[in-house]
Motif scaffolding. Structure first.
Motif, PDB file in Angstrom:
ATOM      1  N   MET A   1     105.381  62.888 -55.602  1.00  0.00           N
ATOM      2  CA  MET A   1     106.026  63.929 -54.808  1.00  0.00           C
ATOM      3  C   MET A   1     105.339  65.269 -55.060  1.00  0.00           C
ATOM      4  SD  MET A   1     110.040  65.035 -54.775  1.00  0.00           S
ATOM      5  CE  MET A   1     110.682  66.130 -53.509  1.00  0.00           C
ATOM      6  N   ILE A   2     105.240  66.084 -54.009  1.00  0.00           N
ATOM      7  CA  ILE A   2     104.670  67.420 -54.139  1.00  0.00           C
ATOM      8  C   ILE A   2     105.751  68.397 -54.595  1.00  0.00           C
ATOM      9  CG2 ILE A   2     103.729  69.388 -52.847  1.00  0.00           C
ATOM     10  CD1 ILE A   2     101.662  67.263 -53.347  1.00  0.00           C
ATOM     11  N   GLU A   3     105.432  69.202 -55.585  1.00  0.00           N
ATOM     12  CA  GLU A   3     106.292  70.328 -55.964  1.00  0.00           C
ATOM     13  C   GLU A   3     105.625  71.600 -55.473  1.00  0.00           C
ATOM     14  OE1 GLU A   3     108.346  72.608 -59.789  1.00  0.00           O
ATOM     15  OE2 GLU A   3     106.986  70.925 -60.138  1.00  0.00           O
ATOM     16  N   LEU A   4     106.337  72.344 -54.651  1.00  0.00           N
ATOM     17  CA  LEU A   4     105.846  73.615 -54.124  1.00  0.00           C
ATOM     18  C   LEU A   4     106.493  74.737 -54.912  1.00  0.00           C
ATOM     19  CD1 LEU A   4     104.237  75.197 -51.969  1.00  0.00           C
ATOM     20  CD2 LEU A   4     106.272  75.056 -50.502  1.00  0.00           C
ATOM     21  N   ILE A   5     105.662  75.502 -55.619  1.00  0.00           N
ATOM     22  CA  ILE A   5     106.165  76.570 -56.485  1.00  0.00           C
ATOM     23  C   ILE A   5     105.887  77.912 -55.815  1.00  0.00           C
ATOM     24  CG2 ILE A   5     106.143  77.529 -58.810  1.00  0.00           C
ATOM     25  CD1 ILE A   5     104.750  74.935 -59.735  1.00  0.00           C
ATOM     26  N   ASP A  29      98.749  72.575 -60.388  1.00  0.00           N
ATOM     27  CA  ASP A  29      97.466  71.885 -60.234  1.00  0.00           C
ATOM     28  C   ASP A  29      96.589  72.626 -59.233  1.00  0.00           C
ATOM     29  OD1 ASP A  29      98.207  69.491 -61.832  1.00  0.00           O
ATOM     30  OD2 ASP A  29      99.651  69.207 -60.200  1.00  0.00           O
ATOM     31  N   LEU A  30      97.243  73.293 -58.264  1.00  0.00           N
ATOM     32  CA  LEU A  30      96.543  73.949 -57.171  1.00  0.00           C
ATOM     33  C   LEU A  30      97.258  75.247 -56.831  1.00  0.00           C
ATOM     34  CD1 LEU A  30      94.454  73.758 -54.755  1.00  0.00           C
ATOM     35  CD2 LEU A  30      96.302  72.635 -53.482  1.00  0.00           C
ATOM     36  N   ILE A  31      96.493  76.320 -56.661  1.00  0.00           N
ATOM     37  CA  ILE A  31      97.028  77.590 -56.170  1.00  0.00           C
ATOM     38  C   ILE A  31      96.345  77.896 -54.850  1.00  0.00           C
ATOM     39  CG2 ILE A  31      97.234  80.076 -56.578  1.00  0.00           C
ATOM     40  CD1 ILE A  31      97.234  79.491 -59.573  1.00  0.00           C
ATOM     41  N   ALA A  93     100.013  72.200 -45.168  1.00  0.00           N
ATOM     42  CA  ALA A  93     100.008  70.740 -45.278  1.00  0.00           C
ATOM     43  C   ALA A  93      98.583  70.190 -45.325  1.00  0.00           C
ATOM     44  CB  ALA A  93     100.783  70.130 -44.110  1.00  0.00           C
ATOM     45  N   ARG A  94      97.694  70.760 -44.504  1.00  0.00           N
ATOM     46  CA  ARG A  94      96.299  70.304 -44.517  1.00  0.00           C
ATOM     47  C   ARG A  94      95.655  70.550 -45.868  1.00  0.00           C
ATOM     48  NH1 ARG A  94      96.251  72.686 -39.330  1.00  0.00           N
ATOM     49  NH2 ARG A  94      95.279  74.566 -40.177  1.00  0.00           N
ATOM     50  N   GLU A  95      95.855  71.740 -46.425  1.00  0.00           N
ATOM     51  CA  GLU A  95      95.221  72.060 -47.709  1.00  0.00           C
ATOM     52  C   GLU A  95      95.799  71.217 -48.841  1.00  0.00           C
ATOM     53  OE1 GLU A  95      92.625  73.948 -47.931  1.00  0.00           O
ATOM     54  OE2 GLU A  95      92.711  74.523 -45.814  1.00  0.00           O
ATOM     55  N   ILE A  96      97.110  71.011 -48.829  1.00  0.00           N
ATOM     56  CA  ILE A  96      97.740  70.200 -49.879  1.00  0.00           C
ATOM     57  C   ILE A  96      97.230  68.765 -49.798  1.00  0.00           C
ATOM     58  CG2 ILE A  96      99.920  69.223 -50.683  1.00  0.00           C
ATOM     59  CD1 ILE A  96     101.246  71.880 -49.756  1.00  0.00           C
ATOM     60  N   ALA A  97      97.169  68.211 -48.586  1.00  0.00           N
ATOM     61  CA  ALA A  97      96.690  66.838 -48.430  1.00  0.00           C
ATOM     62  C   ALA A  97      95.236  66.706 -48.862  1.00  0.00           C
ATOM     63  CB  ALA A  97      96.853  66.401 -46.972  1.00  0.00           C
ATOM     64  N   ALA A  98      94.429  67.701 -48.547  1.00  0.00           N
ATOM     65  CA  ALA A  98      93.003  67.632 -48.861  1.00  0.00           C
ATOM     66  C   ALA A  98      92.734  67.754 -50.349  1.00  0.00           C
ATOM     67  CB  ALA A  98      92.252  68.727 -48.101  1.00  0.00           C
ATOM     68  N   HIS A  99      93.559  68.533 -51.053  1.00  0.00           N
ATOM     69  CA  HIS A  99      93.238  68.844 -52.452  1.00  0.00           C
ATOM     70  C   HIS A  99      94.166  68.196 -53.476  1.00  0.00           C
ATOM     71  CE1 HIS A  99      90.223  71.789 -51.237  1.00  0.00           C
ATOM     72  NE2 HIS A  99      91.082  72.202 -50.326  1.00  0.00           N
ATOM     73  N   LEU A 100      95.361  67.723 -53.017  1.00  0.00           N
ATOM     74  CA  LEU A 100      96.289  67.087 -53.955  1.00  0.00           C
ATOM     75  C   LEU A 100      96.697  65.685 -53.524  1.00  0.00           C
ATOM     76  CD1 LEU A 100      98.880  69.789 -55.136  1.00  0.00           C
ATOM     77  CD2 LEU A 100      96.958  68.823 -56.406  1.00  0.00           C
ATOM     78  N   GLY A 101      96.613  65.413 -52.256  1.00  0.00           N
ATOM     79  CA  GLY A 101      97.151  64.140 -51.775  1.00  0.00           C
ATOM     80  C   GLY A 101      98.663  64.237 -51.647  1.00  0.00           C
ATOM     81  N   ASP A 102      99.383  63.258 -52.186  1.00  0.00           N
ATOM     82  CA  ASP A 102     100.835  63.233 -52.022  1.00  0.00           C
ATOM     83  C   ASP A 102     101.594  63.462 -53.319  1.00  0.00           C
ATOM     84  OD1 ASP A 102     100.278  60.874 -53.284  1.00  0.00           O
ATOM     85  OD2 ASP A 102     101.098  59.567 -51.722  1.00  0.00           O
ATOM     86  N   GLY A 104     101.688  66.176 -57.056  1.00  0.00           N
ATOM     87  CA  GLY A 104     101.136  67.293 -57.820  1.00  0.00           C
ATOM     88  C   GLY A 104     101.909  68.568 -57.560  1.00  0.00           C
ATOM     89  N   ARG A 105     101.487  69.629 -58.226  1.00  0.00           N
ATOM     90  CA  ARG A 105     102.152  70.923 -58.124  1.00  0.00           C
ATOM     91  C   ARG A 105     101.226  71.924 -57.444  1.00  0.00           C
ATOM     92  NH1 ARG A 105     103.021  69.808 -63.818  1.00  0.00           N
ATOM     93  NH2 ARG A 105     105.146  69.037 -64.197  1.00  0.00           N
ATOM     94  N   VAL A 106     101.720  72.575 -56.398  1.00  0.00           N
ATOM     95  CA  VAL A 106     100.956  73.592 -55.693  1.00  0.00           C
ATOM     96  C   VAL A 106     101.747  74.892 -55.708  1.00  0.00           C
ATOM     97  CG1 VAL A 106     101.895  72.819 -53.470  1.00  0.00           C
ATOM     98  CG2 VAL A 106      99.839  74.228 -53.531  1.00  0.00           C
ATOM     99  N   ALA A 107     101.070  76.002 -55.985  1.00  0.00           N
ATOM    100  CA  ALA A 107     101.733  77.296 -56.079  1.00  0.00           C
ATOM    101  C   ALA A 107     101.218  78.242 -55.008  1.00  0.00           C
ATOM    102  CB  ALA A 107     101.513  77.911 -57.460  1.00  0.00           C
ATOM    103  N   LEU A 108     102.111  79.091 -54.524  1.00  0.00           N
ATOM    104  CA  LEU A 108     101.777  80.188 -53.629  1.00  0.00           C
ATOM    105  C   LEU A 108     102.285  81.479 -54.240  1.00  0.00           C
ATOM    106  CD1 LEU A 108     102.780  78.485 -50.292  1.00  0.00           C
ATOM    107  CD2 LEU A 108     100.514  79.415 -50.747  1.00  0.00           C
TER     108      LEU A 108
END
Length: 251
Positions: A1-5, A29-31, A93-102, A104-108
């Motif tokens: 599952m993706i966690e959006l921070i 994992d990704l900013i 969604a495009r950036e998350i899919a390209a760099h994390l898949g489905d 991980g943790r992504v922050a904005l």
């Protein structure tokens, strides 16, 4: 599952980040850093500078992407904003899919606080599948404005209202309050008000190195703010500002 921070970063000053914000950015994992075009590259640059100062986790990746532009030809304002938010959600969604898949943790990094006059949470609600959303609160420009001018936000026991330039221009001074905080005002809506008995405290680039503060009676100070605002916007290519209006009860 993706966690959006969603990390509230205050007004772009790294000193305004909370410990929770720093921890959250280092957990990611990704900013994602949005680019708003060459005229507003300072905004992406500030996010990069914040990350360079506080992100120490070597596994955290920074990825920049171009933010979709709002279509000015759509006549209906709400439709124009809705379409824009759909486009932003698709870009995320495009950036998350390209760099994390489905997973991980992504922050904005969100200016101010994600809950106050910011649409990041609404855009996040458009993502499918829905991510887990974590919100890290941030210092708002309201707090920074009051600190810059060393003024209290409210009078003793009295309410205040946070509103927009559009509503102030279209509907005038709301009944029942003598203190207004005005945000998202690109046209200096205070010009439409009778200035008698009104004080204004104005701050641009709150909390940043370029911070500008002007205060005084609206009648004399308003024109000064309008001129300074135009010159500063022309010099930087962008401007973020906020102001507080207070009138005497008699006024």
């Amino acid at each position: 599952m993706i966690e959006l921070i969603l990390v509230g970063i205050g007004t772009g000053n790294p000193d305004h980040l909370t410990r929770s914000a720093v921890t959250a950015l280092n957990r990611a994992d990704l900013i994602l850093i949005p680019r708003k075009g060459p005229d507003k590259d300072d905004l992406a640059g500030l996010r990069r500078d914040i990350c360079a100062e506080v992100v120490t986790n070597p596994a955290t990746r920074l990825v920049e992407f171009d933010l979709p532009v709002r279509d000015p030809t759509t006549p209906d304002y709400r439709r124009r904003v809705d379409d824009w938010h759909d486009a932003i959600a698709a870009a995320w969604a495009r950036e998350i899919a390209a760099h994390l898949g489905d997973t991980g943790r992504v922050a904005l990094l969100v200016w101010g606080d994600p809950a106050l006059y910011d649409s990041t949470l609404r855009i996040a609600g458009r993502l499918t599948p829905a991510p887990k959303i974590t919100v890290i609160p941030g210092i708002t420009s309201i707090q920074t404005l009051c600190a810059a001018h060393a003024i209290p936000l409210n009078e003793i026991g009295a309410p205040f209202l946070v509103t927009t330039g559009r509503r102030l221009r279209d509907h005038g001074w709301p009944e029942g309050v003598d203190t207004l905080v005005v945000m998202l005002d690109g046209d200096c809506a205070f010009q439409t008000l009778p200035p008698e008995g009104v004080q204004i405290w104005w701050t641009a680039y709150a909390g940043m190195a370029e911070e500008i503060n002007i205060a005084g009676p609206l009648a004399g100070t308003g024109p000064e703010i309008i001129a300074r605002r135009a010159a500063t916007r022309a010099a930087h290519g962008w401007l973020m500002d906020i102001y507080l209006l207070r009138r005497s009860s008699a006024a």
